[in-house]
Write a protein that holds these residues in place. Structure first.
Motif, PDB file in Angstrom:
ATOM      1  N   GLY A 223     -29.530  84.498  98.299  1.00 25.18           N
ATOM      2  CA  GLY A 223     -30.822  83.799  98.289  1.00 25.18           C
ATOM      3  C   GLY A 223     -30.585  82.391  97.755  1.00 25.18           C
ATOM      4  N   ILE A 224     -31.668  81.670  97.555  1.00 22.99           N
ATOM      5  CA  ILE A 224     -31.531  80.274  97.129  1.00 22.99           C
ATOM      6  C   ILE A 224     -30.795  80.182  95.781  1.00 22.99           C
ATOM      7  N   ALA A 225     -31.022  81.152  94.884  1.00 26.37           N
ATOM      8  CA  ALA A 225     -30.380  81.107  93.561  1.00 26.37           C
ATOM      9  C   ALA A 225     -28.866  81.277  93.700  1.00 26.37           C
ATOM     10  N   GLY A 226     -28.452  82.266  94.513  1.00 28.52           N
ATOM     11  CA  GLY A 226     -27.014  82.510  94.693  1.00 28.52           C
ATOM     12  C   GLY A 226     -26.332  81.336  95.384  1.00 28.52           C
TER      13      GLY A 226
ATOM     14  N   LEU B  20     -21.413  87.262  97.968  1.00 29.62           N
ATOM     15  CA  LEU B  20     -21.590  88.522  98.698  1.00 29.62           C
ATOM     16  C   LEU B  20     -23.067  88.758  98.981  1.00 29.62           C
ATOM     17  N   GLU B  21     -23.393  88.856 100.259  1.00 26.98           N
ATOM     18  CA  GLU B  21     -24.798  89.039 100.654  1.00 26.98           C
ATOM     19  C   GLU B  21     -24.890  90.294 101.511  1.00 26.98           C
ATOM     20  N   MET B  22     -25.823  91.181 101.147  1.00 24.83           N
ATOM     21  CA  MET B  22     -25.879  92.461 101.876  1.00 24.83           C
ATOM     22  C   MET B  22     -26.517  92.318 103.266  1.00 24.83           C
ATOM     23  N   HIS B  23     -27.362  91.299 103.438  1.00 18.51           N
ATOM     24  CA  HIS B  23     -28.017  91.076 104.719  1.00 18.51           C
ATOM     25  C   HIS B  23     -27.012  90.409 105.675  1.00 18.51           C
TER      26      HIS B  23
ATOM     27  N   GLY C 135     -32.451  85.259 101.662  1.00 19.63           N
ATOM     28  CA  GLY C 135     -33.271  86.180 100.862  1.00 19.63           C
ATOM     29  C   GLY C 135     -34.739  85.987 101.188  1.00 19.63           C
ATOM     30  N   LEU C 136     -35.540  85.730 100.158  1.00 22.44           N
ATOM     31  CA  LEU C 136     -36.974  85.524 100.383  1.00 22.44           C
ATOM     32  C   LEU C 136     -37.255  84.237 101.152  1.00 22.44           C
ATOM     33  N   ALA C 137     -36.344  83.275 101.069  1.00 21.74           N
ATOM     34  CA  ALA C 137     -36.543  82.001 101.767  1.00 21.74           C
ATOM     35  C   ALA C 137     -36.153  82.192 103.233  1.00 21.74           C
TER      36      ALA C 137
ATOM     37  N   GLU D 179     -42.767  81.591 109.085  1.00 22.79           N
ATOM     38  CA  GLU D 179     -42.258  81.194 107.766  1.00 22.79           C
ATOM     39  C   GLU D 179     -42.802  82.168 106.729  1.00 22.79           C
ATOM     40  N   THR D 180     -41.921  82.762 105.940  1.00 23.28           N
ATOM     41  CA  THR D 180     -42.423  83.700 104.919  1.00 23.28           C
ATOM     42  C   THR D 180     -42.439  83.073 103.543  1.00 23.28           C
ATOM     43  N   CYS D 181     -42.044  81.831 103.414  1.00 19.97           N
ATOM     44  CA  CYS D 181     -41.889  81.309 102.059  1.00 19.97           C
ATOM     45  C   CYS D 181     -42.368  79.872 101.908  1.00 19.97           C
ATOM     46  N   LEU D 182     -41.670  78.958 102.527  1.00 23.00           N
ATOM     47  CA  LEU D 182     -41.785  77.556 102.115  1.00 23.00           C
ATOM     48  C   LEU D 182     -42.716  76.759 103.026  1.00 23.00           C
TER      49      LEU D 182
ATOM     50  N   LYS E  36     -22.638  94.663 100.706  1.00 18.80           N
ATOM     51  CA  LYS E  36     -23.559  95.142  99.674  1.00 18.80           C
ATOM     52  C   LYS E  36     -22.785  95.557  98.427  1.00 18.80           C
ATOM     53  N   VAL E  37     -23.129  94.936  97.308  1.00 22.16           N
ATOM     54  CA  VAL E  37     -22.481  95.319  96.047  1.00 22.16           C
ATOM     55  C   VAL E  37     -23.163  96.584  95.531  1.00 22.16           C
ATOM     56  N   GLU E  38     -22.337  97.550  95.188  1.00 24.40           N
ATOM     57  CA  GLU E  38     -22.917  98.800  94.697  1.00 24.40           C
ATOM     58  C   GLU E  38     -22.835  98.890  93.177  1.00 24.40           C
TER      59      GLU E  38
HETATM   60  C1  LIG Z   1     -44.601  84.217 100.687  1.00 24.34           C
HETATM   61  C2  LIG Z   1     -43.777  83.507  99.634  1.00 24.34           C
HETATM   62  C3  LIG Z   1     -44.029  82.174  99.384  1.00 24.34           C
HETATM   63  C4  LIG Z   1     -43.284  81.497  98.414  1.00 24.34           C
HETATM   64  N1  LIG Z   1     -43.509  80.180  98.228  1.00 24.34           N
HETATM   65  C5  LIG Z   1     -42.754  79.476  97.352  1.00 24.34           C
HETATM   66  C6  LIG Z   1     -42.908  78.081  97.168  1.00 24.34           C
HETATM   67  O1  LIG Z   1     -43.713  77.446  97.841  1.00 24.34           O
HETATM   68  N2  LIG Z   1     -42.150  77.448  96.246  1.00 24.34           N
HETATM   69  C7  LIG Z   1     -41.240  78.138  95.498  1.00 24.34           C
HETATM   70  O2  LIG Z   1     -40.564  77.525  94.672  1.00 24.34           O
HETATM   71  N3  LIG Z   1     -41.059  79.459  95.653  1.00 24.34           N
HETATM   72  C8  LIG Z   1     -41.788  80.138  96.555  1.00 24.34           C
HETATM   73  N4  LIG Z   1     -41.603  81.489  96.704  1.00 24.34           N
HETATM   74  C9  LIG Z   1     -40.657  82.145  95.828  1.00 24.34           C
HETATM   75  C10 LIG Z   1     -39.239  81.932  96.312  1.00 24.34           C
HETATM   76  O3  LIG Z   1     -39.165  82.291  97.670  1.00 24.34           O
HETATM   77  C11 LIG Z   1     -38.326  82.832  95.509  1.00 24.34           C
HETATM   78  O4  LIG Z   1     -38.534  82.624  94.141  1.00 24.34           O
HETATM   79  C12 LIG Z   1     -36.874  82.543  95.823  1.00 24.34           C
HETATM   80  O5  LIG Z   1     -36.625  82.491  97.213  1.00 24.34           O
HETATM   81  C13 LIG Z   1     -36.052  83.652  95.178  1.00 24.34           C
HETATM   82  O6  LIG Z   1     -34.709  83.351  95.389  1.00 24.34           O
HETATM   83  P1  LIG Z   1     -33.586  84.233  94.749  1.00 24.34           P
HETATM   84  O7  LIG Z   1     -32.286  83.741  95.265  1.00 24.34           O
HETATM   85  O8  LIG Z   1     -33.783  84.298  93.278  1.00 24.34           O
HETATM   86  O9  LIG Z   1     -33.869  85.729  95.240  1.00 24.34           O
HETATM   87  P2  LIG Z   1     -33.880  86.350  96.706  1.00 24.34           P
HETATM   88  O10 LIG Z   1     -34.353  85.404  97.709  1.00 24.34           O
HETATM   89  O11 LIG Z   1     -34.568  87.659  96.556  1.00 24.34           O
HETATM   90  O12 LIG Z   1     -32.341  86.592  96.996  1.00 24.34           O
HETATM   91  C14 LIG Z   1     -31.635  87.694  96.537  1.00 24.34           C
HETATM   92  C15 LIG Z   1     -30.578  88.004  97.573  1.00 24.34           C
HETATM   93  O13 LIG Z   1     -29.737  89.013  97.052  1.00 24.34           O
HETATM   94  C16 LIG Z   1     -29.413  89.899  98.086  1.00 24.34           C
HETATM   95  N5  LIG Z   1     -29.037  91.150  97.429  1.00 24.34           N
HETATM   96  C17 LIG Z   1     -29.825  91.962  96.678  1.00 24.34           C
HETATM   97  N6  LIG Z   1     -29.115  93.007  96.231  1.00 24.34           N
HETATM   98  C18 LIG Z   1     -27.863  92.840  96.697  1.00 24.34           C
HETATM   99  C19 LIG Z   1     -26.654  93.612  96.587  1.00 24.34           C
HETATM  100  N7  LIG Z   1     -26.620  94.754  95.892  1.00 24.34           N
HETATM  101  N8  LIG Z   1     -25.532  93.159  97.194  1.00 24.34           N
HETATM  102  C20 LIG Z   1     -25.556  92.009  97.924  1.00 24.34           C
HETATM  103  N9  LIG Z   1     -26.677  91.256  98.076  1.00 24.34           N
HETATM  104  C21 LIG Z   1     -27.793  91.671  97.465  1.00 24.34           C
HETATM  105  C22 LIG Z   1     -30.670  89.987  98.906  1.00 24.34           C
HETATM  106  O14 LIG Z   1     -30.415  90.441 100.228  1.00 24.34           O
HETATM  107  C23 LIG Z   1     -31.140  88.543  98.883  1.00 24.34           C
HETATM  108  O15 LIG Z   1     -30.639  87.786  99.958  1.00 24.34           O
HETATM  109  C24 LIG Z   1     -42.305  82.190  97.682  1.00 24.34           C
HETATM  110  C25 LIG Z   1     -42.045  83.539  97.950  1.00 24.34           C
HETATM  111  C26 LIG Z   1     -42.757  84.193  98.921  1.00 24.34           C
HETATM  112  C27 LIG Z   1     -42.438  85.649  99.221  1.00 24.34           C
END
Ligand SMILES: Cc1cc2nc3c(=O)[nH]c(=O)nc-3n(C[C@H](O)[C@H](O)[C@H](O)COP(=O)(O)OP(=O)(O)OC[C@H]3O[C@@H](n4cnc5c(N)ncnc54)[C@H](O)[C@@H]3O)c2cc1C
Length: 308
Positions: free
Chosen positions: A27-30, A47-50, A55-57, A68-71, A257-259
């Motif tokens: 996801g964006i954090a990783g 490592l990304e399981m998808h 991720g959410l972005a 668009e589900t996020c931004l 996928k990390v287990e």
């Molecule tokens: C509808 C919606 C609108 C939003 N709008 C905004 C906005 O306008 N502005 C804003 O700042 N934020 C917004 N957000 C929030 C933002 O999208 C999230 O905070 C951000 O994308 C989270 O990023 P992340 O990397 O922390 O987590 P995630 O995006 O959840 O990424 C985690 C990743 O880890 C992977 N993963 C999980 N477990 C494992 C495993 N065991 N092994 C390997 N991979 C794994 C997942 O597949 C995923 O790709 C919105 C969210 C939604 C749902």
């Protein structure tokens, strides 16, 4: 030892340490973690399981439409705006095509009357006054807040007092307004308007549930042209960060996928993938969601009572 050239101010040029970081989650954090780790000279395996990053972005195309589900707007889209420099650290944000729409939202009633929330605050004020002159006091207070928050300078989270005192001084007059708007929800904020359409804007969907500050400051950024829509949605950004990681020599693996996070002497030393493959690392960073990290990947061993 290979030198990494870092063009951004504030980064020291660092040499590759040879040490390896495994990052869980694309996801964006990783992805951002991967960029900074590479710039700091680490070897990176993400490592990304998808089967794709984000991720959410997430966004995707169907026919002529982008879903668009996020931004829906990106804060930092203007080269002179807040956050632009921070985005530039992780990808070349200036490669994005950005649209600054004139209208943020238009609300129409079943009777056919409507109100438009323009991104330009002067047009917004004129439109709301046209629609509901009886709410003039509340409308002017609202647009005054949008204008005031437009002057807000974000603090640099890594800067401490030394890098932030000037911004803090500048923001001082805005703090009371920030405090006031942070304590009420959008729905509560909307109650000050008697006009049902204007009120409905503040209570609809997520806007109604979030604190009022989120909407007012977003409108302030839109008014400044610093919260535009990126053509291609979230995935346009994700692709550019991914390209940057690959250009810096990082490795991204999908369907990985990390287990389990492997732990020795209370220190993470590697991960085990579904299927059994083991990857050792000097550092493991989990950017998967917190619950999965604490309770699944670490088996709940490091969760204290408040965490549970
Ligand atoms: C509808 C919606 C609108 C939003 N709008 C905004 C906005 O306008 N502005 C804003 O700042 N934020 C917004 N957000 C929030 C933002 O999208 C999230 O905070 C951000 O994308 C989270 O990023 P992340 O990397 O922390 O987590 P995630 O995006 O959840 O990424 C985690 C990743 O880890 C992977 N993963 C999980 N477990 C494992 C495993 N065991 N092994 C390997 N991979 C794994 C997942 O597949 C995923 O790709 C919105 C969210 C939604 C749902």
């Amino acid at each position: 030892m290979q030198s990494l050239f870092l063009r951004e101010a504030g980064f020291k040029i660092m040499t590759q340490s040879g040490r390896k970081i495994v990052i869980i989650g694309g996801g964006i954090a990783g992805l951002c973690t991967a960029v900074y780790a590479l710039k700091c000279g680490y070897r990176v395996e993400l490592l990304e399981m998808h089967d794709m990053a984000g991720g959410l972005a997430m966004s995707w195309r169907r026919g002529p439409y982008t879903f668009e589900t996020c931004l829906h707007w990106l804060v930092g889209s203007s080269p002179n705006g807040e956050f632009h420099a921070q985005w530039q650290e992780v990808f070349d944000i200036d490669r994005l095509a950005v649209i600054n729409p004139e209208e943020f939202v238009r609300i129409e009633s079943e009777r056919g009357d409507s109100v438009t929330f323009f991104t330009n605050v002067d047009r917004l004020e004129a439109e709301l006054l046209r629609r509901a002159p009886q709410d003039a006091l509340a409308i002017r207070d609202f647009t005054h807040s949008v204008r005031s928050l437009g002057k807000f300078r974000m603090l640099d989270p890594s800067g401490g007092l030394a890098r932030n005192w000037q911004n803090m001084l500048h923001d001082l007059p805005i703090f009371p307004l920030l405090g006031k708007l942070s304590k009420i929800s959008g729905r509560e904020y909307g109650n000050r308007f008697s006009d049902p359409l204007i009120r409905s804007f503040f209570s609809m969907g997520d806007i109604g549930k979030m604190s009022a500050i989120a909407m007012v400051i977003s409108l302030a950024w839109m008014n400044a042209g610093n919260a535009g829509y990126c053509v291609g949605g979230s995935q346009a950004i994700i692709r550019l960060i991914q390209e940057n990681i690959e250009g810096l020599g990082g490795k991204i693996r999908f369907k990985a996928k990390v287990e389990r996070i492997l732990v020795e002497n209370d220190t993470a030393v590697g991960v085990q993938l579904a299927g059994g493959e083991i990857i050792m690392a000097d550092w493991v960073v989990s950017a998967a969601d917190g619950h999965a990290t604490i309770f699944d990947l670490l088996g709940g061993r490091y969760a204290d009572a408040p965490t549970r």
